[in-house]
Design a protein around this motif. Structure first.
Motif, PDB file in Angstrom:
ATOM      1  N   HIS A 195       0.983  -1.578  -0.451  1.00 39.78           N
ATOM      2  CA  HIS A 195       0.602  -0.151   0.292  1.00 39.78           C
ATOM      3  C   HIS A 195       0.678   1.497  -0.031  1.00 39.78           C
ATOM      4  CE1 HIS A 195      -4.147  -2.475   0.715  1.00 39.78           C
ATOM      5  NE2 HIS A 195      -3.905  -2.585   2.166  1.00 39.78           N
ATOM      6  N   LEU A 196       1.780   1.765   0.774  1.00 40.57           N
ATOM      7  CA  LEU A 196       2.722   2.245   0.854  1.00 40.57           C
ATOM      8  C   LEU A 196       3.023   2.666  -0.376  1.00 40.57           C
ATOM      9  CD1 LEU A 196       4.549   4.562   2.532  1.00 40.57           C
ATOM     10  CD2 LEU A 196       6.129   2.302   2.906  1.00 40.57           C
ATOM     11  N   GLU A 224       2.401   1.724  -3.678  1.00 43.94           N
ATOM     12  CA  GLU A 224       1.717   1.849  -4.774  1.00 43.94           C
ATOM     13  C   GLU A 224       1.129   3.503  -4.323  1.00 43.94           C
ATOM     14  OE1 GLU A 224      -1.697  -0.069  -4.681  1.00 43.94           O
ATOM     15  OE2 GLU A 224      -1.821   0.276  -7.082  1.00 43.94           O
ATOM     16  N   ASP A 225       0.547   3.865  -3.030  1.00 44.08           N
ATOM     17  CA  ASP A 225       0.562   5.386  -2.864  1.00 44.08           C
ATOM     18  C   ASP A 225       1.857   6.611  -3.197  1.00 44.08           C
ATOM     19  OD1 ASP A 225      -0.944   7.563  -1.471  1.00 44.08           O
ATOM     20  OD2 ASP A 225       0.303   6.841   0.524  1.00 44.08           O
ATOM     21  N   VAL A 226       3.247   6.008  -2.442  1.00 44.90           N
ATOM     22  CA  VAL A 226       4.224   6.508  -2.926  1.00 44.90           C
ATOM     23  C   VAL A 226       4.146   6.875  -4.243  1.00 44.90           C
ATOM     24  CG1 VAL A 226       6.379   7.810  -2.299  1.00 44.90           C
ATOM     25  CG2 VAL A 226       5.313   6.745  -0.599  1.00 44.90           C
ATOM     26  N   LYS A 261       2.809   6.504  -6.599  1.00 45.58           N
ATOM     27  CA  LYS A 261       1.452   7.353  -7.503  1.00 45.58           C
ATOM     28  C   LYS A 261       1.564   8.775  -7.481  1.00 45.58           C
ATOM     29  CE  LYS A 261      -1.462   3.440  -9.302  1.00 45.58           C
ATOM     30  NZ  LYS A 261      -2.604   2.309  -8.492  1.00 45.58           N
ATOM     31  N   ARG A 262       1.204   8.651  -5.886  1.00 46.86           N
ATOM     32  CA  ARG A 262       1.766  10.699  -5.639  1.00 46.86           C
ATOM     33  C   ARG A 262       2.994  10.860  -6.183  1.00 46.86           C
ATOM     34  NH1 ARG A 262      -0.423  10.109   0.518  1.00 46.86           N
ATOM     35  NH2 ARG A 262      -0.238  12.548   0.943  1.00 46.86           N
ATOM     36  N   THR A 270       3.114  -5.152  -7.073  1.00 46.41           N
ATOM     37  CA  THR A 270       3.117  -4.202  -6.289  1.00 46.41           C
ATOM     38  C   THR A 270       3.497  -4.098  -5.076  1.00 46.41           C
ATOM     39  OG1 THR A 270       0.411  -4.226  -6.675  1.00 46.41           O
ATOM     40  CG2 THR A 270       1.289  -2.025  -5.787  1.00 46.41           C
ATOM     41  N   ARG A 279       6.332   9.356   1.893  1.00 44.92           N
ATOM     42  CA  ARG A 279       4.538   9.977   1.719  1.00 44.92           C
ATOM     43  C   ARG A 279       4.611  11.376   2.976  1.00 44.92           C
ATOM     44  NH1 ARG A 279       1.128   4.529   3.512  1.00 44.92           N
ATOM     45  NH2 ARG A 279       2.168   4.579   5.420  1.00 44.92           N
ATOM     46  N   CYS A 330       4.619  14.136   0.412  1.00 42.05           N
ATOM     47  CA  CYS A 330       3.853  13.946  -0.275  1.00 42.05           C
ATOM     48  C   CYS A 330       2.403  14.441  -0.047  1.00 42.05           C
ATOM     49  CB  CYS A 330       2.784  12.641  -0.485  1.00 42.05           C
ATOM     50  SG  CYS A 330       4.293  11.963  -2.428  1.00 42.05           S
ATOM     51  N   ASN A 331       2.322  14.616   1.652  1.00 44.19           N
ATOM     52  CA  ASN A 331       1.125  14.813   2.259  1.00 44.19           C
ATOM     53  C   ASN A 331       1.528  16.076   2.366  1.00 44.19           C
ATOM     54  OD1 ASN A 331      -0.477  12.629   2.756  1.00 44.19           O
ATOM     55  ND2 ASN A 331       0.685  12.703   5.025  1.00 44.19           N
TER      56      ASN A 331
END
Lengths: 385, 385
Positions: B38-39, B41-43, B45-46, B238, B253, B256-257
């Motif tokens: 999850h981490l 993929e999140d990073v 993409k962001r 992933t 992450r 990104c925030n």
């Protein structure tokens, strides 16, 4: 999950001590500064006893596989014959890396879960009639929890060949004895995220003078992993050729403090104790050990429950107790489970994982074995205090 | 030094926000877990808007040079002709990497401190009568503080060749606009320790479909940096092919925030403001700027005081105020100074460095110019609030 706590028992990455986190969070420093040179020299030298090395240990920004690649691509040239002792997934990776760089790789394949015995290597080397540039071995094979008899394999290598002896110490250095000179190891590499109690991202390469000569003359195309650049930069400027992983190196200094305060020998004994406690406890739970006692690593323990229990044990530990262990790799997927116990790990952590296993096994076996494994482990501990 | 505080104004590594440190200090997680997937993929993409990319950005454990190597060794084969635009030390490094991997490198050498103008590239490409596999350019040349006109260089590249256009964005991505498709960039790489507000140790590689085809067919020997492995692992599982730099990715992450909360456009404007404030202030201090306004990077500013003042300014800032800036590299050593202002940097930081410079210049020039530069910078700021 209770309190949403998580307890990491994977064979890397491993938990990070608070003191090391704080050290990594010190304000960032410039890497072309005296402060960084001092840090680099301090860490490179204080790693020497941990690696049993006679010279400062080189630091490269990258994870464990980058350390393996540095050990291979600085030595192996197109068409060179090398022997790789493959006792599991990471021996296999070493072989694949050598192959990627054009070596003619002779794989000495050992059944996964067994160690390479010295006479197996001896017979294999005798069977080859080509000059061998290097013999690659894995100290602790993370995928099985086997500790190979590196000292004996070094002796055999040097007895029968002129090869360099190159050792992957990723999942054990910092937790096991090693002496590069006495054991005839020319290159010993490791990574940060195992017994060295850091996050992944720092690779360590210890190499003796003989290896340095080979590195100097190696024509394999490389840049970032060209150890000549690191050697020149270290010895001429106490620096690194490229931006280093500053925060991890700062963390490594604090790891050196921790190791020196406990005493390296005590660190090594502690890991032996963790291994004994865990194995003794597991035997009380009717969970078969995958690896024999005398070749089992003090850093990772593999178990081989019956296949129907694999998923319930792994998931039960995670869901009920927040305890994370690892499954098998490659053809051992779904066949074994692996419990890491290296670095920032104490006897209480072993009792924690055994407690979880006791409760799960009591349900799975349908009989109450609560307290059995922990009592046995405590007994082992009490003899060692 | 006052309070033993230190203020880092080097063009990387740069200061780390507290929130990012806290994120990196979250308990370590297993890298073969859903939580890590999850981490990742999140990073990945962001990062797409930050890189102006149409596809998730690949993450490799290594520092900036490893990103350059990944961009080169996955494309360049023995004997390939490539053009490298060299506007400073990092263009030179790109050329050296290509050469190390066997390319026939055509260096378009530009005077350090100048940008490559589109017609310089055009004339150069016209003068070559060999097929060019790739054109390598540096977006922000860290060694001089020049921002090259990447969009125009991309247009010229595609007009005159079938080459891939490959861009080093290490010291500016996260602080400047970029659009890979519109600007015709095939590969864009960066590192963590600059505008992306992380410690060194994470490399980013964004590559489009056309580049992926070339990577797939590239026969250059490589393993750790083989992007096919990262692509396969990302799209099929992933995951990453080797242990990733978990804590840095967790930190990313949080970066990104931060970027999303401020708004990427505002982040970019803030860097423009920092540049304008600093340059306006410096002009009040009789400190010549090394790079013309229209090609100066919003992330690093080079100054060219008279040579006798170089050491007093650098040392004075460090000793009296704990302000760390960088010197020149290679033939610019002792000739220029470089002030980094990227990532976790605000107008107040610019006022801080100008305050130090005012006090030092007042002594060096023998006249009181206290408050001149900061007033001017405040004036610039007030027009932008």
């Amino acid at each position: 999950m209770l309190f949403n706590q998580q307890f990491l028992f994977t064979p890397g990455p491993t938990p990070i001590p608070e003191r090391v986190k704080l050290a990594m969070n010190e304000p960032m420093i410039a890497h072309r500064s005296k402060a960084f040179s001092h840090l680099l020299e301090d860490v490179s030298k204080r790693l020497m006893p941990i690696f049993g090395a006679k010279d400062p240990v080189l630091l490269v920004a990258g994870t464990g596989t980058s350390a393996l690649e540095a050990a291979a691509c600085n030595i192996v040239e197109d068409g060179d014959h090398v022997v790789v002792i493959v006792t599991g997934a990471f021996g296999d990776r070493f072989a694949n890396i050598c192959q990627a760089f054009g070596a003619s790789v002779h794989r000495l394949n050992i059944e996964w879960g067994k160690a390479c015995e010295p006479d197996q290597l001896e017979n294999y080397l005798k069977s080859l009639d080509v000059p061998i540039k290097a013999v690659f071995a894995t100290y602790c094979e993370t995928s099985t929890g086997v500790l190979n008899p590196i000292k004996d394999l070094g002796t055999i290598t040097k007895l029968h060949t002129d090869a360099l002896f190159i050792v992957d110490g990723v999942s054990c250095i910092g937790a096991v004895p090693v002496d590069m000179e006495d054991w005839q190891i020319d290159i010993l590499v490791s990574g940060s995220q195992k017994a060295l109690m850091l996050p992944p991202g720092l690779a360590f390469i210890a190499l003796n003078q003989r290896a340095r000569e080979v590195v100097k003359n190696c024509r394999t195309k490389r840049f970032y992993f060209d150890l000549n650049r690191y050697l020149t930069s270290y010895y001429e400027e106490t620096s690194t050729p490229f931006t280093p992983a500053v925060s991890l190196i700062a963390g490594m200094r604090e790891v050196c403090n921790l190791v020196e305060q406990e005493g390296l020998e005590n660190v090594i004994s502690r890991h032996q104790l963790l291994k004994s406690m865990l194995r003794s406890g597991l035997q009380e739970l009717d969970i078969p050990l995958f690896v024999a006692d005398d070749i089992a690593s003090p850093t990772v323990t593999s178990i081989k429950p019956n296949e129907n229990s694999i998923a319930p044990i792994k998931q039960g530990l995670q869901e009920r107790f927040g305890i994370v262990i690892a499954g098998g790799q490659k053809h051992l997927k779904g066949k074994i489970l692996r419990i890491g116990h290296m670095g920032y790990c104490t006897p209480f952590d072993i009792l924690r994982v055994l407690t979880g296993l006791e409760m799960i096994q009591s349900s799975l076996l349908g009989r109450n074995i609560l307290g059995k494994a922990t009592a046995k482990a405590e007994e082992v501990w009490s003899k060692n205090v």
